[in-house]
Motif scaffolding. Structure first.
Motif, PDB file in Angstrom:
ATOM      1  N   ARG A 155      -6.271   5.187   0.485  1.00 41.08           N
ATOM      2  CA  ARG A 155      -5.242   4.508  -0.301  1.00 41.08           C
ATOM      3  C   ARG A 155      -5.071   5.171  -1.661  1.00 41.08           C
ATOM      4  O   ARG A 155      -6.040   5.505  -2.335  1.00 41.08           O
ATOM      5  CB  ARG A 155      -5.637   3.042  -0.525  1.00 41.08           C
ATOM      6  CG  ARG A 155      -5.641   2.215   0.750  1.00 41.08           C
ATOM      7  CD  ARG A 155      -6.007   0.776   0.444  1.00 41.08           C
ATOM      8  NE  ARG A 155      -6.029  -0.026   1.653  1.00 41.08           N
ATOM      9  CZ  ARG A 155      -6.324  -1.325   1.674  1.00 41.08           C
ATOM     10  NH1 ARG A 155      -6.609  -1.944   0.559  1.00 41.08           N
ATOM     11  NH2 ARG A 155      -6.321  -1.992   2.796  1.00 41.08           N
ATOM     12  N   GLU A 156      -3.812   5.328  -2.061  1.00 39.48           N
ATOM     13  CA  GLU A 156      -3.521   5.851  -3.386  1.00 39.48           C
ATOM     14  C   GLU A 156      -3.309   4.708  -4.379  1.00 39.48           C
ATOM     15  O   GLU A 156      -3.901   4.685  -5.432  1.00 39.48           O
ATOM     16  CB  GLU A 156      -2.265   6.725  -3.328  1.00 39.48           C
ATOM     17  CG  GLU A 156      -2.366   7.890  -2.367  1.00 39.48           C
ATOM     18  CD  GLU A 156      -3.481   8.839  -2.738  1.00 39.48           C
ATOM     19  OE1 GLU A 156      -3.738   9.009  -3.934  1.00 39.48           O
ATOM     20  OE2 GLU A 156      -4.100   9.409  -1.836  1.00 39.48           O
ATOM     21  N   VAL A 157      -2.431   3.767  -4.024  1.00 42.11           N
ATOM     22  CA  VAL A 157      -2.124   2.639  -4.900  1.00 42.11           C
ATOM     23  C   VAL A 157      -2.052   1.370  -4.058  1.00 42.11           C
ATOM     24  O   VAL A 157      -1.406   1.356  -3.004  1.00 42.11           O
ATOM     25  CB  VAL A 157      -0.781   2.847  -5.645  1.00 42.11           C
ATOM     26  CG1 VAL A 157      -0.430   1.603  -6.456  1.00 42.11           C
ATOM     27  CG2 VAL A 157      -0.856   4.062  -6.559  1.00 42.11           C
ATOM     28  N   PRO A 197      -1.631   8.984  -8.574  1.00 40.26           N
ATOM     29  CA  PRO A 197      -2.282  10.264  -8.894  1.00 40.26           C
ATOM     30  C   PRO A 197      -2.516  11.098  -7.642  1.00 40.26           C
ATOM     31  O   PRO A 197      -2.592  10.567  -6.533  1.00 40.26           O
ATOM     32  CB  PRO A 197      -3.613   9.813  -9.515  1.00 40.26           C
ATOM     33  CG  PRO A 197      -3.889   8.495  -8.871  1.00 40.26           C
ATOM     34  CD  PRO A 197      -2.541   7.849  -8.679  1.00 40.26           C
ATOM     35  N   PRO A 198      -2.637  12.404  -7.791  1.00 42.24           N
ATOM     36  CA  PRO A 198      -2.961  13.243  -6.641  1.00 42.24           C
ATOM     37  C   PRO A 198      -4.409  13.035  -6.224  1.00 42.24           C
ATOM     38  O   PRO A 198      -5.230  12.550  -7.006  1.00 42.24           O
ATOM     39  CB  PRO A 198      -2.740  14.661  -7.175  1.00 42.24           C
ATOM     40  CG  PRO A 198      -2.986  14.549  -8.649  1.00 42.24           C
ATOM     41  CD  PRO A 198      -2.491  13.181  -9.035  1.00 42.24           C
ATOM     42  N   THR A 199      -4.715  13.386  -4.985  1.00 40.07           N
ATOM     43  CA  THR A 199      -6.079  13.216  -4.499  1.00 40.07           C
ATOM     44  C   THR A 199      -6.390  14.272  -3.460  1.00 40.07           C
ATOM     45  O   THR A 199      -5.497  14.794  -2.783  1.00 40.07           O
ATOM     46  CB  THR A 199      -6.260  11.827  -3.870  1.00 40.07           C
ATOM     47  OG1 THR A 199      -7.600  11.715  -3.360  1.00 40.07           O
ATOM     48  CG2 THR A 199      -5.292  11.600  -2.737  1.00 40.07           C
ATOM     49  N   PRO A 213       0.514  12.429   0.878  1.00 42.07           N
ATOM     50  CA  PRO A 213      -0.329  13.595   1.150  1.00 42.07           C
ATOM     51  C   PRO A 213      -0.456  14.551  -0.031  1.00 42.07           C
ATOM     52  O   PRO A 213      -1.112  15.579   0.074  1.00 42.07           O
ATOM     53  CB  PRO A 213       0.401  14.267   2.321  1.00 42.07           C
ATOM     54  CG  PRO A 213       1.831  13.924   2.109  1.00 42.07           C
ATOM     55  CD  PRO A 213       1.829  12.536   1.551  1.00 42.07           C
ATOM     56  N   GLU A 214       0.182  14.223  -1.148  1.00 40.98           N
ATOM     57  CA  GLU A 214       0.181  15.132  -2.292  1.00 40.98           C
ATOM     58  C   GLU A 214      -1.230  15.255  -2.891  1.00 40.98           C
ATOM     59  O   GLU A 214      -1.866  14.254  -3.239  1.00 40.98           O
ATOM     60  CB  GLU A 214       1.158  14.634  -3.360  1.00 40.98           C
ATOM     61  CG  GLU A 214       1.224  15.504  -4.597  1.00 40.98           C
ATOM     62  CD  GLU A 214       1.615  16.941  -4.277  1.00 40.98           C
ATOM     63  OE1 GLU A 214       0.827  17.837  -4.601  1.00 40.98           O
ATOM     64  OE2 GLU A 214       2.697  17.150  -3.700  1.00 40.98           O
ATOM     65  N   THR A 215      -1.711  16.504  -3.030  1.00 40.39           N
ATOM     66  CA  THR A 215      -3.064  16.745  -3.551  1.00 40.39           C
ATOM     67  C   THR A 215      -3.065  17.400  -4.918  1.00 40.39           C
ATOM     68  O   THR A 215      -4.149  17.608  -5.485  1.00 40.39           O
ATOM     69  CB  THR A 215      -3.848  17.636  -2.569  1.00 40.39           C
ATOM     70  OG1 THR A 215      -3.154  18.887  -2.426  1.00 40.39           O
ATOM     71  CG2 THR A 215      -3.998  16.965  -1.221  1.00 40.39           C
ATOM     72  N   ILE A 257       0.837  -1.193   0.000  1.00 42.88           N
ATOM     73  CA  ILE A 257       0.000   0.000   0.000  1.00 42.88           C
ATOM     74  C   ILE A 257       0.873   1.245   0.000  1.00 42.88           C
ATOM     75  O   ILE A 257       1.764   1.400   0.841  1.00 42.88           O
ATOM     76  CB  ILE A 257      -0.936   0.036   1.229  1.00 42.88           C
ATOM     77  CG1 ILE A 257      -1.710  -1.282   1.339  1.00 42.88           C
ATOM     78  CG2 ILE A 257      -1.881   1.220   1.147  1.00 42.88           C
ATOM     79  CD1 ILE A 257      -2.609  -1.581   0.155  1.00 42.88           C
ATOM     80  N   VAL A 258       0.620   2.125  -0.949  1.00 40.42           N
ATOM     81  CA  VAL A 258       1.372   3.370  -1.068  1.00 40.42           C
ATOM     82  C   VAL A 258       0.414   4.540  -0.859  1.00 40.42           C
ATOM     83  O   VAL A 258      -0.609   4.642  -1.535  1.00 40.42           O
ATOM     84  CB  VAL A 258       2.040   3.497  -2.453  1.00 40.42           C
ATOM     85  CG1 VAL A 258       2.960   4.716  -2.482  1.00 40.42           C
ATOM     86  CG2 VAL A 258       2.809   2.240  -2.807  1.00 40.42           C
TER      87      VAL A 258
END
Length: 380
Positions: free
Chosen positions: A113-115, A105-107, A44-46, A40-41
């Motif tokens: 979870r991102e990836v 991707p940013p969120t 905090p990047e938005t 799990i990656v």
């Protein structure tokens, strides 16, 4: 867009291990595609996408990875459970020249979870047999420091991760959260089934000649055994007698020029309830051995038959060449050594009792396709 890197842009990497079912086992002699968990990656990047590179996790197919590469590179580590220090088991080191690459991707919701990267393995790989001992329990976990992991902003990446400067690399924090524990078994592998497709070279779409295809099943077992084909496409021999919903559950058929898959109109049966008896009928059991193959036959009728939605040739076009191969099923989960007359003797209650066997010990019968593609031409 923000520029530069700050301490808040820390990527988190953790391994979430799968929870084993009570009867799960790591079988060295049986092909098992085991899902061990997920890497799990999170970030905090938005605003900006990030690219992550892991040396040791190589993508296989769509979002799947092999754990042996991760162990060899040091990204993951293997420990023997029960030892006081749970000492790490060393594997021959290996560093792939090509790093696994993942886009994050940013969120607007970085706490989610991102990836999620699936981690799996094939239990019969020769490396497992060299390092694992039957009867012992092992644990798989993410290494604290070993195994190179690199991350950067995607818009700063020039295509070569080795050219990234220290200023471009984003910090990656590892969480040692999950450990996948498994017990090793070396039970004897079950016999194998081999499927071969036979078809006529011509299909008359409107003529009097029926089009019958055959799937011949053979085995490598000199000792006869019986398998249960109910609840599979092969349980269908007549309309309204089984599970087959469409021809493509049996064969994969495509236009040889365009590669377009045939959309069969032949829908055999569809139930809104479970039509199966408490115990399968005798006809749904097949006896097979090395000297006694089994042949499944299915005849497609011409387009203009009275019930053209049943086994019709609808979906095929005239004047085309098609290639076909066996599509399924991939295996059978209920089988026993012995002869059919013995295993199905007596009352239904006696049969049910006789077939209450430990299938975990026997294992699943895998089916392997052994023929090349089969070609046929369609004639109006």
């Amino acid at each position: 867009m923000r520029s530069g890197h700050d301490s808040s842009n820390i990527i988190s990497l953790r391994f979430e291990a799968e929870e084993l079912e009570p009867n799960d086992s790591f079988q060295l002699n049986r092909k098992q595609r085991r899902s061990l968990g997920h890497l799990i990656v999170t970030t905090p990047e938005t605003e900006r996408p990030i690219t992550l590179f892991c040396n040791g996790l190589t993508v296989v197919g769509r979002g799947r990875n092999t754990v042996l590469q991760a162990l060899r590179s040091g990204l993951f580590e293997l420990v023997q459970s029960g030892k006081e220090d749970e000492g790490v088991i060393m594997l021959p080191s290996f560093t792939s020249p090509k790093k696994g690459q993942y886009s994050i991707p940013p969120t607007a919701f970085p706490q989610y979870r991102e990836v999620s990267i699936g981690v799996s393995t094939e239990t019969t790989h020769v490396v497992w047999k060299d390092i694992l001992q039957p009867g012992r329990t092992y644990g798989l976990r993410l290494s604290e420091k070993a195994g190179e992991v690199i991350a950067c902003y995607t818009d700063e990446f020039d295509g070569n991760p080795e050219s990234l400067t220290s200023a471009q690399k984003l910090p990656v924090h590892r969480e040692r959260a999950g450990t996948y524990y498994f017990t090793v078994h070396d039970d004897q592998a079950p016999p194998k089934l081999f499927a071969r497709l036979e078809m006529p070279s011509k299909a008359h779409l409107n003529g009097p000649d029926p089009f019958t295809f055959v799937i011949e099943y053979t085995t490598d077992s000199p000792e006869p055994f019986v398998f249960d084909k109910s609840r599979s496409p092969l349980s269908v021999t007549n309309f309204c007698s089984g599970d087959l919903h469409c021809i493509d559950q049996l064969i994969d058929c495509r236009d040889d020029d365009t590669g377009e898959k045939v959309e069969w109109g032949a829908v055999f049966v569809c139930y809104d309830y479970d039509p199966h008896p408490v115990f399968p009928d005798d006809g749904d059991f097949v006896e097979i051995s090395m000297n006694r193959p089994w042949r499944f036959e299915c005849t497609l009728e011409r387009l203009g038959n009275e019930k053209e939605y049943i086994r019709s040739m609808e979906g095929l076009k005239a004047g085309r060449t098609y290639k076909a191969r066996v599509s399924g099923p991939s295996g059978f989960r209920r089988w026993q050594y012995g002869k059919k007359e013995d295993l199905l003797a007596g009352t239904r209650e006696e049969k049910m009792e006789r077939w209450e066997v430990d299938m975990e010990k026997l294992g699943c019968l895998d089916v392997e396709r052994i023929e090349e593609d089969v070609y046929f031409k369609t004639i109006a």
